[in-house]
Scaffold this motif. Structure first.
Motif, PDB file in Angstrom:
ATOM      1  N   ILE A  44      82.294  32.245  45.087  1.00 43.69           N
ATOM      2  CA  ILE A  44      81.281  31.959  44.063  1.00 43.69           C
ATOM      3  C   ILE A  44      79.866  31.804  44.632  1.00 43.69           C
ATOM      4  CG2 ILE A  44      82.966  30.892  42.511  1.00 43.69           C
ATOM      5  CD1 ILE A  44      81.638  28.174  43.174  1.00 43.69           C
ATOM      6  N   GLN A  45      79.752  31.831  45.960  1.00 38.50           N
ATOM      7  CA  GLN A  45      78.425  31.597  46.543  1.00 38.50           C
ATOM      8  C   GLN A  45      77.669  32.901  46.766  1.00 38.50           C
ATOM      9  OE1 GLN A  45      78.741  28.194  49.697  1.00 38.50           O
ATOM     10  NE2 GLN A  45      80.525  29.502  49.903  1.00 38.50           N
ATOM     11  N   LEU A  46      76.359  32.780  46.908  1.00 43.92           N
ATOM     12  CA  LEU A  46      75.566  33.931  47.309  1.00 43.92           C
ATOM     13  C   LEU A  46      76.036  34.386  48.684  1.00 43.92           C
ATOM     14  CD1 LEU A  46      71.843  33.022  46.476  1.00 43.92           C
ATOM     15  CD2 LEU A  46      73.527  34.188  45.040  1.00 43.92           C
ATOM     16  N   GLY A  70      72.994  25.056  39.423  1.00 37.83           N
ATOM     17  CA  GLY A  70      74.252  25.461  40.060  1.00 37.83           C
ATOM     18  C   GLY A  70      74.108  25.476  41.571  1.00 37.83           C
ATOM     19  N   PHE A  72      76.340  24.065  43.949  1.00 37.44           N
ATOM     20  CA  PHE A  72      77.603  24.079  44.698  1.00 37.44           C
ATOM     21  C   PHE A  72      77.440  23.248  45.968  1.00 37.44           C
ATOM     22  CE2 PHE A  72      81.193  26.574  46.843  1.00 37.44           C
ATOM     23  CZ  PHE A  72      82.172  25.862  46.189  1.00 37.44           C
ATOM     24  N   SER A  76      72.784  27.989  48.917  1.00 40.08           N
ATOM     25  CA  SER A  76      71.633  28.757  48.410  1.00 40.08           C
ATOM     26  C   SER A  76      70.351  27.934  48.500  1.00 40.08           C
ATOM     27  CB  SER A  76      71.881  29.245  46.981  1.00 40.08           C
ATOM     28  OG  SER A  76      72.391  28.211  46.177  1.00 40.08           O
ATOM     29  N   GLU A  93      73.998  20.029  40.147  1.00 36.85           N
ATOM     30  CA  GLU A  93      75.413  20.354  40.384  1.00 36.85           C
ATOM     31  C   GLU A  93      76.273  19.284  39.717  1.00 36.85           C
ATOM     32  OE1 GLU A  93      77.247  22.959  41.662  1.00 36.85           O
ATOM     33  OE2 GLU A  93      78.844  21.675  40.908  1.00 36.85           O
ATOM     34  N   ARG A  94      77.273  19.733  38.956  1.00 34.50           N
ATOM     35  CA  ARG A  94      78.060  18.746  38.215  1.00 34.50           C
ATOM     36  C   ARG A  94      79.408  18.426  38.852  1.00 34.50           C
ATOM     37  NH1 ARG A  94      80.124  22.251  33.052  1.00 34.50           N
ATOM     38  NH2 ARG A  94      81.407  23.639  34.270  1.00 34.50           N
ATOM     39  N   GLY A 119      75.315  16.083  37.944  1.00 31.97           N
ATOM     40  CA  GLY A 119      75.584  15.927  36.518  1.00 31.97           C
ATOM     41  C   GLY A 119      75.533  17.281  35.832  1.00 31.97           C
ATOM     42  N   ASP A 120      75.671  17.243  34.519  1.00 30.13           N
ATOM     43  CA  ASP A 120      75.665  18.474  33.724  1.00 30.13           C
ATOM     44  C   ASP A 120      74.222  18.967  33.574  1.00 30.13           C
ATOM     45  OD1 ASP A 120      75.811  20.478  31.879  1.00 30.13           O
ATOM     46  OD2 ASP A 120      76.951  19.328  30.408  1.00 30.13           O
ATOM     47  N   ALA A 121      73.994  20.196  34.006  1.00 28.67           N
ATOM     48  CA  ALA A 121      72.628  20.737  33.976  1.00 28.67           C
ATOM     49  C   ALA A 121      72.033  20.686  32.575  1.00 28.67           C
ATOM     50  CB  ALA A 121      72.641  22.177  34.491  1.00 28.67           C
ATOM     51  N   ASP A 142      72.286  29.913  38.458  1.00 27.37           N
ATOM     52  CA  ASP A 142      73.527  30.400  39.093  1.00 27.37           C
ATOM     53  C   ASP A 142      74.690  29.461  38.741  1.00 27.37           C
ATOM     54  OD1 ASP A 142      75.171  32.003  40.646  1.00 27.37           O
ATOM     55  OD2 ASP A 142      74.640  31.028  42.531  1.00 27.37           O
ATOM     56  N   TYR A 151      70.515  27.475  29.541  1.00 25.93           N
ATOM     57  CA  TYR A 151      69.796  27.054  30.756  1.00 25.93           C
ATOM     58  C   TYR A 151      68.349  27.542  30.686  1.00 25.93           C
ATOM     59  CZ  TYR A 151      74.509  26.577  32.919  1.00 25.93           C
ATOM     60  OH  TYR A 151      75.807  26.257  33.213  1.00 25.93           O
TER      61      TYR A 151
HETATM   62  C1  LIG Z   1      78.119  30.172  41.440  1.00 31.56           C
HETATM   63  S1  LIG Z   1      78.232  28.512  41.911  1.00 31.56           S
HETATM   64  C2  LIG Z   1      76.709  28.195  42.694  1.00 31.56           C
HETATM   65  C3  LIG Z   1      76.636  28.773  44.072  1.00 31.56           C
HETATM   66  C4  LIG Z   1      75.385  28.404  44.828  1.00 31.56           C
HETATM   67  N1  LIG Z   1      74.192  28.708  44.058  1.00 31.56           N
HETATM   68  C5  LIG Z   1      75.353  29.190  46.126  1.00 31.56           C
HETATM   69  O1  LIG Z   1      75.142  30.410  46.067  1.00 31.56           O
HETATM   70  O2  LIG Z   1      75.542  28.603  47.185  1.00 31.56           O
HETATM   71  C6  LIG Z   1      78.057  27.710  40.372  1.00 31.56           C
HETATM   72  C7  LIG Z   1      77.982  26.197  40.461  1.00 31.56           C
HETATM   73  O3  LIG Z   1      77.472  25.732  39.225  1.00 31.56           O
HETATM   74  C8  LIG Z   1      78.112  24.534  38.907  1.00 31.56           C
HETATM   75  N2  LIG Z   1      77.975  24.346  37.462  1.00 31.56           N
HETATM   76  C9  LIG Z   1      78.558  25.075  36.477  1.00 31.56           C
HETATM   77  N3  LIG Z   1      78.167  24.618  35.269  1.00 31.56           N
HETATM   78  C10 LIG Z   1      77.331  23.587  35.516  1.00 31.56           C
HETATM   79  C11 LIG Z   1      76.609  22.706  34.680  1.00 31.56           C
HETATM   80  N4  LIG Z   1      76.662  22.800  33.343  1.00 31.56           N
HETATM   81  N5  LIG Z   1      75.852  21.766  35.256  1.00 31.56           N
HETATM   82  C12 LIG Z   1      75.762  21.654  36.608  1.00 31.56           C
HETATM   83  N6  LIG Z   1      76.428  22.464  37.451  1.00 31.56           N
HETATM   84  C13 LIG Z   1      77.201  23.412  36.915  1.00 31.56           C
HETATM   85  C14 LIG Z   1      79.545  24.728  39.386  1.00 31.56           C
HETATM   86  O4  LIG Z   1      80.176  23.480  39.579  1.00 31.56           O
HETATM   87  C15 LIG Z   1      79.338  25.521  40.664  1.00 31.56           C
HETATM   88  O5  LIG Z   1      79.278  24.673  41.767  1.00 31.56           O
END
Ligand SMILES: C[S@@+](CC[C@H](N)C(=O)[O-])C[C@H]1O[C@@H](n2cnc3c(N)ncnc32)[C@H](O)[C@@H]1O
Length: 224
Positions: A44-46, A70, A72, A76, A93-94, A119-121, A142, A151
């Motif tokens: 799931i990461q970049l 997002g 993680f 990133s 990040e939640r 928390g929830d974005a 992301d 978002y």
């Molecule tokens: C694709 S990953 C991010 C990867 C990171 N940007 C990287 O490349 O290293 C998506 C992240 O978004 C988080 N996420 C998903 N929905 C979210 C929300 N509503 N609020 C906060 N974080 C959220 C997930 O828990 C996950 O860790």
């Protein structure tokens, strides 16, 4: 990170590796951070190429205050502060396990330049906590694909005029360009991504292009 098949994807993957070998400058510790993320939740990461591209666009834009939706385990955001001079990142990040790892990585490598909000974005983007840290010169989206329009709408009031919007995975593994939905792409996400792009296609408000990386990276400027 793409796990799809086909000759053109294979060629693109090799092209991205070639570009990374030539021009990638992320330090070795960054790969360790990313590897820790792969252990927690793979794929799931970049990738290094994408992280380099995102950082390069932010550098071109001379972004100093960056919002990430997002975070993680922090890879990133760490690529951004490593490669964008004097940039500060606020990352949302939640997931508790990811946020815990991110804190460790940020403490080790970011020297006070990344603020993690757990928390929830969608709630955080409307909170006083984040309003106090605005305006941002750039946002990197992301997180959950089905929430991209929300978002974007929530982030827009936090952005400075002329801000840069970056959003990853916006081709949804081929779904946006007519391929069959893959198991990890819902019809809801496809509808949401179409809405996201409809908003960004309004030329009175945005100057937008979609970069056809393996995953798709949408790049938009908010018009003054
Ligand atoms: C694709 S990953 C991010 C990867 C990171 N940007 C990287 O490349 O290293 C998506 C992240 O978004 C988080 N996420 C998903 N929905 C979210 C929300 N509503 N609020 C906060 N974080 C959220 C997930 O828990 C996950 O860790």
């Amino acid at each position: 990170m793409w796990h799809g098949g086909g000759m053109s994807h294979e060629r693109q993957s090799k092209s991205e590796s070639y570009a990374t070998q030539l021009f990638g400058t992320l330090p070795a510790w960054w790969n360790d951070v990313r590897d820790a993320g792969e252990q927690l939740r793979p794929g799931i990461q970049l990738a290094a190429y994408e992280a380099g591209l995102v950082a390069w666009l932010l550098r071109l834009h001379r972004a100093k205050r960056i919002l990430e939706i997002g975070g993680f385990v922090g890879a990133s955001a760490l690529a951004m502060v490593e490669q964008v001079p004097n940039a500060q990142v606020v990352t949302l990040e939640r997931e508790a396990a990811a946020a815990t790892l991110a804190r460790t990585h940020i403490n080790a490598h970011a020297e006070g330049r990344i603020t993690l909000m757990e928390g929830d974005a969608l709630a955080l983007l409307h909170s006083a906590e984040i309003t106090q840290t605005a305006p941002f010169d750039a946002v990197f989206i992301d997180a959950e694909k089905r929430h991209y329009p929300q978002y974007l709408k929530a982030a827009l009031p936090l952005l400075a005029p002329g801000a840069l919007i970056l959003a990853d995975n916006t081709l949804l593994f081929g779904a946006m360009s007519g391929e069959q939905l893959r198991a990890n792409v819902s019809a809801e996400s496809k509808t949401a991504m179409a809405q996201f792009h409809t908003i960004l296609a309004d030329r009175t408000r945005f100057d937008t292009m979609l970069l056809s990386t393996l995953e798709g990276l949408t790049v938009a400027l908010v018009k003054h």
